[in-house]
Motif scaffolding. Structure first.
Motif, PDB file in Angstrom:
ATOM      1  N   ALA A 145       0.974  -1.078  -0.044  1.00  0.00           N
ATOM      2  CA  ALA A 145      -0.100   0.022  -0.098  1.00  0.00           C
ATOM      3  C   ALA A 145       0.756   1.250   0.081  1.00  0.00           C
ATOM      4  O   ALA A 145       1.944   1.339   0.613  1.00  0.00           O
ATOM      5  CB  ALA A 145      -1.056  -0.050   1.230  1.00  0.00           C
ATOM      6  N   GLY A 146       0.438   2.396  -0.913  1.00  0.00           N
ATOM      7  CA  GLY A 146       1.107   3.476  -0.704  1.00  0.00           C
ATOM      8  C   GLY A 146       2.446   3.466  -1.616  1.00  0.00           C
ATOM      9  O   GLY A 146       3.231   4.842  -1.529  1.00  0.00           O
ATOM     10  N   GLU A 147       2.584   2.515  -2.382  1.00  0.00           N
ATOM     11  CA  GLU A 147       3.646   2.782  -3.304  1.00  0.00           C
ATOM     12  C   GLU A 147       3.305   2.675  -4.679  1.00  0.00           C
ATOM     13  O   GLU A 147       2.468   1.677  -5.051  1.00  0.00           O
ATOM     14  CB  GLU A 147       4.496   1.647  -2.806  1.00  0.00           C
ATOM     15  N   ARG A 148       3.967   3.319  -5.474  1.00  0.00           N
ATOM     16  CA  ARG A 148       3.744   3.409  -7.025  1.00  0.00           C
ATOM     17  C   ARG A 148       3.825   2.054  -7.607  1.00  0.00           C
ATOM     18  O   ARG A 148       4.702   1.470  -7.266  1.00  0.00           O
ATOM     19  CB  ARG A 148       4.538   4.431  -7.767  1.00  0.00           C
ATOM     20  N   MET A 149       3.111   1.666  -8.593  1.00  0.00           N
ATOM     21  CA  MET A 149       3.222   0.676  -9.275  1.00  0.00           C
ATOM     22  C   MET A 149       4.085   0.433 -10.153  1.00  0.00           C
ATOM     23  O   MET A 149       4.655   1.632 -10.695  1.00  0.00           O
ATOM     24  CB  MET A 149       1.869   0.173 -10.093  1.00  0.00           C
ATOM     25  N   ARG A 150       5.059  -0.475 -10.275  1.00  0.00           N
ATOM     26  CA  ARG A 150       6.185  -0.604 -11.300  1.00  0.00           C
ATOM     27  C   ARG A 150       5.617  -0.590 -12.623  1.00  0.00           C
ATOM     28  O   ARG A 150       4.817  -1.352 -13.055  1.00  0.00           O
ATOM     29  CB  ARG A 150       6.972  -1.760 -11.047  1.00  0.00           C
ATOM     30  N   ALA A 151       6.123   0.154 -13.437  1.00  0.00           N
ATOM     31  CA  ALA A 151       5.889   0.454 -14.796  1.00  0.00           C
ATOM     32  C   ALA A 151       6.779  -0.420 -15.679  1.00  0.00           C
ATOM     33  O   ALA A 151       7.857  -0.691 -15.214  1.00  0.00           O
ATOM     34  CB  ALA A 151       5.750   1.672 -15.376  1.00  0.00           C
ATOM     35  N   ALA A 152       6.735  -0.702 -16.966  1.00  0.00           N
ATOM     36  CA  ALA A 152       7.598  -1.321 -17.886  1.00  0.00           C
ATOM     37  C   ALA A 152       8.994  -0.603 -17.938  1.00  0.00           C
ATOM     38  O   ALA A 152       9.999  -1.315 -17.747  1.00  0.00           O
ATOM     39  CB  ALA A 152       7.178  -1.396 -19.282  1.00  0.00           C
ATOM     40  N   ALA A 153       8.879   0.773 -17.779  1.00  0.00           N
ATOM     41  CA  ALA A 153      10.320   1.690 -18.081  1.00  0.00           C
ATOM     42  C   ALA A 153      10.800   1.628 -16.800  1.00  0.00           C
ATOM     43  O   ALA A 153      12.189   2.050 -17.092  1.00  0.00           O
ATOM     44  CB  ALA A 153       9.688   2.913 -18.347  1.00  0.00           C
ATOM     45  N   ASP A 154      10.418   1.108 -15.724  1.00  0.00           N
ATOM     46  CA  ASP A 154      11.240   1.022 -14.464  1.00  0.00           C
ATOM     47  C   ASP A 154      12.313   0.113 -14.530  1.00  0.00           C
ATOM     48  O   ASP A 154      13.177  -0.029 -13.621  1.00  0.00           O
ATOM     49  CB  ASP A 154      10.362   0.973 -13.249  1.00  0.00           C
ATOM     50  N   PHE A 155      12.257  -0.935 -15.298  1.00  0.00           N
ATOM     51  CA  PHE A 155      13.010  -1.992 -15.348  1.00  0.00           C
ATOM     52  C   PHE A 155      14.091  -1.773 -15.986  1.00  0.00           C
ATOM     53  O   PHE A 155      14.051  -1.423 -17.315  1.00  0.00           O
ATOM     54  CB  PHE A 155      12.210  -3.342 -15.631  1.00  0.00           C
ATOM     55  N   ARG A 156      15.323  -2.221 -15.613  1.00  0.00           N
ATOM     56  CA  ARG A 156      16.540  -2.139 -16.513  1.00  0.00           C
ATOM     57  C   ARG A 156      16.574  -3.233 -17.462  1.00  0.00           C
ATOM     58  O   ARG A 156      16.235  -4.170 -17.094  1.00  0.00           O
ATOM     59  CB  ARG A 156      17.894  -2.297 -15.692  1.00  0.00           C
ATOM     60  N   PHE A 157      17.136  -3.059 -18.830  1.00  0.00           N
ATOM     61  CA  PHE A 157      16.866  -4.119 -19.817  1.00  0.00           C
ATOM     62  C   PHE A 157      17.847  -3.627 -20.930  1.00  0.00           C
ATOM     63  O   PHE A 157      17.394  -2.549 -21.552  1.00  0.00           O
ATOM     64  CB  PHE A 157      15.594  -4.391 -20.468  1.00  0.00           C
TER      65      PHE A 157
END
Length: 769
Positions: A673-685
């Motif tokens: 709770a209270g934390e932003r969802m991880r988006a595709a751009a948040d992952f290093r690739f």
């Protein structure tokens, strides 16, 4: 015309007139020519139309009465001799024209037989002029349902002479049996291989008739065939051992007079074709005919390169002496469920022969009927540990099935085949390299197996009480004894350093006399791939995945959710809708560990019901999109377990979980709770073009974390699908393994916990997948 001829029956060279053979349409074709409309050839396969004045003029003369010289001099259609010769050559190459001996057209009684050989593409005149010889042997008697007399009569009807053992070599041996596993066939196989003679194996009795293959000295042997057959009759082998019997079990062979007669003539037909010189791929197959529904199928038999009788039995052993070598492995696809060096279609085309209830490593691959339509979940039959026998092994083998999942049905089908290859290749077969010693004798090369298993001392101490309450694969074994003399097998780092682990940790079904007590193989880090590099990558990713899942699961730490919409993947949207359509909610969590490799968990629960039947699937990949897809496809594969409320679940831990767990009483299942969802751009690739580069990049990640990547190449030469066992001592399996280490330390380093979770407060539900 005079020519020098050789007497086919050994009479020597003679100087005698030989009538010229004349070009003619093959006898299974009926030609009809109409001036100005073309020439037409009619056969069972349909009609062939040939247009033009030149072909019309030539076709009218191709009746076997005009020899080649006459045709060339006649200049049909005004063609020059060179044109006539070229056109004839085209017709011969197309299989429409052959050379016919004068006078054969007068043998009206033979015309249909000659037409058959013409249809086969062999020289009908030569077949008619030479009576082939066959030696007939029956392994068994009338009590086994065999009627060699019927086959002998059928062979004679086919124009073949049945010769005795006191005569010279026959063109072909025909061997009849009631069971292809009859050990007496070994002697026949050895005799024919020594003599360099082919033999046709057949079972012309029973509701399912078997014919073939023709076993040849330079091809697969009978032992190659039995290796596959026993794999499909493992239950029978276990029962036979329990009853104190050796070899296959005797069984009734049902028959009817028309079945016996038909089977005998089919055997004779195959023998006649071989003797006539007709060759086709089916002669390297076992052909089965189900006489109940008249369904026939070919089962391809391939030589086992490591066969002790016809191959090199040291192939697997010598491979383990050498370091694992990484080679360039360019990616052919980055879609579906991974980055692969071959597409799923290519994999299925290369390895389809492995799917057969006779000569395959798996009987069939079928869609799981309990899975909803949107879930591509496939099954590929029982997972059997070959080295284990007896009734206990029978019960263990039959409760496990290989499975496959994927974004598409093709992906799932290939996944099921590859998992079957993993389990088959990981079974102990006796040709593995083994070094017998106590751990202290091996020095620094030896790895204590508990560095990979990671059982805690408290688990060993309380094993009796724990084992009584949990599923067999969660059992805590007795501690490994470093002083015990056991078998060890080499594994290799990518840099070429050799390490040693107990063979019984690396292969299923290692015999008791070779196994290390308290050490058993598991599937963690085992993977198949489209190349060795691909398999290593998948195995290493599974280690990363399960280590990350274990830290999340046993510490019950809430983690961020994953924003599926950010991937802009229509397939993920389809999956969310599919789950909603069956009354379930689906979401994904990010459980990526300190290694930085994306690891995700897809979860689903039933909505509108007190019992939520929470289920999950896991995925890891360098590409975050693939990590998410893998988690969802694995979740899809689990759906059949909960579609009926888990009624068929026999695992006590899974039953307890499904009956009790909800997102309310297990809050770590929901995004923190209270934390932003991880988006595709948040992952290093980093998208690399070669799988080898991905493996090397992953190896560097392990090195920075103080982890050693180890690889055992388990690829079986007769299977051909690359299979490896990848290990990294210190990385945690996701089963209940509570030794000190990353399970307790990493969540604190990641900031998920302030202090390590006390042993007593670890998740009481062991991971049951």
């Amino acid at each position: 015309m005079r020519t020098t001829a050789v007497d086919a029956h050994g009479g020597g060279v003679t100087d005698a007139p030989v009538p010229a053979r004349a070009p003619a349409f093959r006898r299974h074709l009926r030609a009809e020519v109409r001036e100005g409309k073309g020439a037409y050839l009619f056969s069972e396969q349909g009609v062939i139309a040939m247009r033009g004045a030149k072909i019309e003029s030539l076709a009218a003369l191709l009746d076997g009465t005009h020899d080649l010289d006459r045709l060339l001099r006649g200049r049909p259609g005004g063609m020059a001799p060179e044109e006539v010769a070229a056109l004839l050559a085209q017709l011969v190459d197309a299989g429409l024209v052959t050379l016919r001996s004068p006078g054969t057209g007068e043998r009206a009684g033979d015309e249909r037989a000659l037409a058959y050989w013409d249809a086969c593409g062999v020289d009908a005149d030569v077949v008619a002029a030479h009576r082939g010889t066959v030696r007939l042997t029956a392994v068994g008697d009338s009590a086994d349902g065999l009627d060699p007399g019927a086959v002998e009569r059928a062979l004679a009807d086919a124009g073949l002479e049945v010769v005795g053992t006191d005569t010279g070599a026959a063109d072909l041996s025909v061997v009849l049996c009631a069971d292809y596993l009859d050990p007496r066939l070994a002697v026949i196989d050895a005799e024919h291989r020594r003599a360099g003679r082919p033999w046709l194996l057949a079972r012309p009795s029973g509701a399912q008739v078997w014919i073939g293959p023709v076993l040849q000295p330079d091809g697969a042997c009978w032992h190659c065939l039995t290796h596959r057959l026993w794999g499909h009759r493992h239950a029978e082998a276990c029962v036979q051992e329990e009853l104190g019997h050796a070899g296959p079990a005797r069984r009734p062979m049902p028959a009817l007079p028309p079945l016996t007669s038909a089977a005998a003539h089919l055997v004779a037909l195959e023998a006649a074709k071989w003797v006539a010189g007709y060759r086709h791929d089916g002669q390297q197959c076992v052909w089965t005919l189900d006489t109940l529904d008249l369904q026939g199928r070919l089962h391809e038999l391939r030589r086992r390169p490591q066969c002790p009788r016809c191959g090199d039995p040291w192939l697997v052993t010598w491979r383990s002496f050498r370091p694992v070598e990484l080679r360039p492995a360019r990616k052919a696809t980055t879609g579906g469920g991974g980055h692969r060096t071959a597409t799923p279609a290519q994999m299925l085309e290369r390895h389809r022969h492995l799917i057969s209830p006779v000569t395959g490593i798996v009987k069939e691959i079928r869609r799981d009927p309990a899975a909803p339509p949107f879930a591509n979940a496939y099954r590929s039959g029982p997972n059997v540990a070959r080295g284990i026998t007896g009734m206990a092994a029978l019960r263990a083998g039959l409760r496990c099935e290989n499975g496959g999942k994927g974004v598409s049905p093709l992906d799932a089908e290939v996944s099921a085949l590859c998992e079957a290859a993993e389990r088959f290749s990981g079974n102990f077969q006796g040709d593995e390299l083994r070094i017998r010693a106590a751990m202290a004798e091996l020095g620094d090369e030896a790895v204590h197996p508990n560095e990979c298993m990671l059982f805690a001392d408290r688990q060993y101490a309380g094993r009796a009480a724990w084992n009584a309450e949990h599923a067999a694969f969660q059992n805590v074994p007795e501690p490994f004894d470093p002083a015990a003399v056991v078998d060890w097998t080499p594994v290799w780092t990518p840099a070429g350093r050799r390490r040693l682990l107990p063979t019984s940790y690396l292969y299923y079904g290692v015999p008791r006399e070779s196994a290390a007590r308290g050490v058993r193989a598991d599937s963690n880090g085992t993977a198949a791939g489209s190349s060795l590099e691909d398999a290593i990558l998948q195995g290493a990713l599974e280690l990363v995945e399960r280590d990350a899942v274990a830290m999340w699961w046993y510490n019950r730490t809430p983690v961020p959710g994953v924003d599926l919409a950010s991937f802009a993947d229509p397939w993920l949207d389809e999956m969310v809708a599919g789950y909603a359509g069956i009354g379930r909610e689906m979401w994904v969590l990010d459980v990526t560990s300190d290694l930085g490799i994306p690891v995700t968990v897809a979860l689903s629960r039933r909505i509108g019901s007190p019992r939520e039947d929470v289920m999950m699937g896991f995925g890891a990949h360098l590409d975050p999109r693939i990590a998410v897809r893998r988690a969802v496809t694995e979740l899809n594969q689990m759906l059949p377990v909960v579609q009926d409320g888990g009624a068929d679940v026999d695992d006590p831990d899974a039953r307890r979980w499904l009956a009790y767990a909800t997102v309310a009483n297990q809050p770590y299942l929901r995004p923190v709770a209270g934390e932003r969802m991880r988006a595709a751009a948040d992952f290093r690739f980093v998208n690399r073009a070669d799988v080898r580069d991905d493996v090397e990049a992953l190896t560097r990640v392990f090195d920075r974390a103080g982890l050693e990547l180890l690889v055992l190449d388990q690829t079986r030469p007769d299977v051909g699908i690359p299979v490896v066992k990848v290990l990294a001592p210190g990385l945690r399996p996701f089963w209940a393994r509570f030794a000190p280490g990353r399970l307790f330390d990493v969540p604190v380093r990641l900031g998920r916990l302030d202090v390590p979770t006390p042993y007593e407060r670890l998740n009481p539900f062991p991971m049951f997948l």
